[in-house]
Scaffold this motif. Structure first.
Motif, PDB file in Angstrom:
ATOM      1  N   ASN A  90     -11.559  36.204  -9.188  1.00  0.00           N
ATOM      2  CA  ASN A  90     -10.361  37.013  -8.923  1.00  0.00           C
ATOM      3  C   ASN A  90     -10.793  38.389  -8.444  1.00  0.00           C
ATOM      4  O   ASN A  90     -11.121  39.272  -9.230  1.00  0.00           O
ATOM      5  CB  ASN A  90      -9.473  37.140 -10.164  1.00  0.00           C
ATOM      6  CG  ASN A  90      -8.163  37.864  -9.841  1.00  0.00           C
ATOM      7  OD1 ASN A  90      -7.792  37.986  -8.671  1.00  0.00           O
ATOM      8  ND2 ASN A  90      -7.476  38.352 -10.863  1.00  0.00           N
ATOM      9  N   TYR A 316      -4.691  38.513  -7.077  1.00  0.00           N
ATOM     10  CA  TYR A 316      -4.591  38.004  -5.721  1.00  0.00           C
ATOM     11  C   TYR A 316      -4.002  36.602  -5.796  1.00  0.00           C
ATOM     12  O   TYR A 316      -4.252  35.898  -6.774  1.00  0.00           O
ATOM     13  CB  TYR A 316      -5.967  38.022  -5.069  1.00  0.00           C
ATOM     14  CG  TYR A 316      -6.424  39.480  -4.914  1.00  0.00           C
ATOM     15  CD1 TYR A 316      -6.045  40.235  -3.809  1.00  0.00           C
ATOM     16  CD2 TYR A 316      -7.145  40.090  -5.931  1.00  0.00           C
ATOM     17  CE1 TYR A 316      -6.424  41.572  -3.704  1.00  0.00           C
ATOM     18  CE2 TYR A 316      -7.511  41.436  -5.823  1.00  0.00           C
ATOM     19  CZ  TYR A 316      -7.130  42.158  -4.709  1.00  0.00           C
ATOM     20  OH  TYR A 316      -7.464  43.479  -4.622  1.00  0.00           O
ATOM     21  N   PRO A 319      -7.364  32.359  -5.717  1.00  0.00           N
ATOM     22  CA  PRO A 319      -8.700  32.727  -6.206  1.00  0.00           C
ATOM     23  C   PRO A 319      -9.724  32.492  -5.094  1.00  0.00           C
ATOM     24  O   PRO A 319      -9.559  31.590  -4.263  1.00  0.00           O
ATOM     25  CB  PRO A 319      -8.943  31.796  -7.391  1.00  0.00           C
ATOM     26  CG  PRO A 319      -7.708  31.019  -7.587  1.00  0.00           C
ATOM     27  CD  PRO A 319      -6.777  31.235  -6.441  1.00  0.00           C
ATOM     28  N   ALA A 344      -3.742  33.422 -10.996  1.00  0.00           N
ATOM     29  CA  ALA A 344      -3.205  33.549  -9.635  1.00  0.00           C
ATOM     30  C   ALA A 344      -1.740  33.137  -9.557  1.00  0.00           C
ATOM     31  O   ALA A 344      -0.991  33.629  -8.709  1.00  0.00           O
ATOM     32  CB  ALA A 344      -4.050  32.715  -8.676  1.00  0.00           C
TER      33      ALA A 344
END
Ligand code: PLP
Length: 385
Positions: A90, A316, A319, A344
């Motif tokens: 991440n 984000y 990944p 995620a």
């Protein structure tokens, strides 16, 4: 015709900060224009000195972006073809991309569900004889506890390069990130806590030889005009950016303190809700570049906030091991790094910038409670770590 939604709470407001320093920034930019020292020269040297003194380290080398900071640090450390570098799954794509760009291979490790930082137990599962380095990322502005990383690196004889793209002005035990003496890479992308008026970055280190090598690599491997002792690149820090950064640096601590107060307000306000708020470590450890909450119904909450004029982000959404660019890597299997994959789908970054107002934070909190009520969600529905 589609109606444009009014933004009531922007995710980041760069105009507010610019307007608060408009005269100083304009003066600095005009000075650069008057001196015509557009590349290198006094502005870059001045900012490098100021940033090194602020961080508490011997050398800061200004470069063109956080990505080039990582690439040049990896190159200076001698990493390239045949080498593996451990990277947390991440992070922003550039952490892994820089490894690939120097010819090495990123190997992804899982992250800790509480801190979102690289998990050393997961790194133990992927380390091999080819592994030469590890890149801990001070994600969201929370300084990584470096002790376990240092022990792991020592055991496997790995180089540590720190990704501090989001970690300006914080640290543990009064040691700022970047002051460890190791190669530490900063980004001054405009939305960062210390942001330029374009792309910019820096590498800090206590090692004179490594600093000199990076100075050379950023400028075509050149110690003097038309003499090239290394194959470098053009990744110099622009003088205008250096001038803007010099104006902004004295304000960084007060901006970080404001972000921390906003984080406290979000935390207090959301305590009884179905969203899981991040840990609030001591203020010196976290600059709250991002305030990231977790909820199982993340996509629906995000849509609800946007419909109500509140911008938010996901840091984000994919990944790194599952990004399209890394599909060819053997480890790129869904399910291989379960924490990063779960995060995620649950993480949501709420609006965060120093000039955010109490009214905007209260409105965001209230809108989250509205969502929870309309979906029958209470504190009991909050996900467990
Ligand atoms: C964790 C991380 N690493 C690296 C970078 C790359 O920095 P830049 O955008 O300045 O190239 C960023 C920037 O977003 C980042 O957040």
């Amino acid at each position: 015709m589609k109606q444009q939604l009014e933004v009531k709470v922007p995710f980041v407001d760069l105009k507010a900060q610019y307007h608060s320093l408009q005269a100083e920034i304009r003066d600095a930019v005009l000075d650069v224009l008057e001196t015509t020292q557009f590349v290198g020269g006094i502005w870059v040297e001045r900012f490098e000195k100021e940033f090194a003194a602020y961080v508490g380290v011997a050398h800061a080398v200004g470069v063109s972006s956080g990505t080039s900071a990582l690439e040049l640090a990896l190159k200076a450390a001698g990493l390239g073809a045949g080498d593996d570098v451990i990277v947390p799954a991440n992070s922003f794509f550039a952490t892994a991309e820089a490894v690939s760009n120097v010819g090495a291979r990123p190997i992804f490790a899982d992250v800790d569900p509480l801190t979102s930082h690289l998990n050393v137990s997961s790194a133990e599962l992927v380390v091999t004889a080819r592994t030469r380095a590890i890149i801990p990322v001070h994600l969201y502005g929370w300084s990584v506890d470096m002790k376990p990383i240092e022990e792991f690196a020592k055991k496997h004889e790995l180089f540590i390069i720190e990704d501090a793209a989001q970690a300006h002005g914080i640290g543990r035990a009064a040691n700022k990130v970047g002051s460890s003496g190791r190669l530490t890479c900063f980004s001054f992308y405009p939305g960062k806590n210390l942001g330029a008026a374009g792309d910019a970055g820096a590498v800090t280190t206590a090692d004179y030889a490594l600093a000199e090598k990076i100075r050379r690599l950023r400028d075509h491997g050149s110690p003097a005009k038309y003499r090239h002792t290394l194959i470098g690149t053009n990744a110099r820090l622009d003088s205008m950016q250096a001038a803007v950064l010099s104006v902004k640096l004295p304000y960084l601590d007060s901006w970080n303190a404001k972000r921390y107060r906003h984080a406290e307000m979000y935390t207090d306000g959301l305590r009884g809700s179905a969203v899981l708020t991040p840990i609030l470590p001591p203020s010196g450890e976290h600059n709250f570049h991002l305030f990231v909450v977790r909820i199982a119904q993340r996509d629906r909450l995000r849509e609800h906030l946007i419909r109500n004029g509140i911008e938010c982000g996901v840091h984000y959404p994919v990944p790194l091991h599952l990004t399209e660019a890394y599909q060819a890597l053997a480890a790129s299997q869904p399910g291989s790094l379960p924490v990063a994959e779960r995060l995620a789908s649950e993480i949501l970054s709420l609006p965060m910038f120093p000039e955010l107002t109490a009214a905007q934070i209260e409105y965001t909190i209230g809108t989250i409670y509205d969502f929870c009520r309309s979906h029958g969600l209470s504190l009991k529905s909050a996900i467990s770590v």
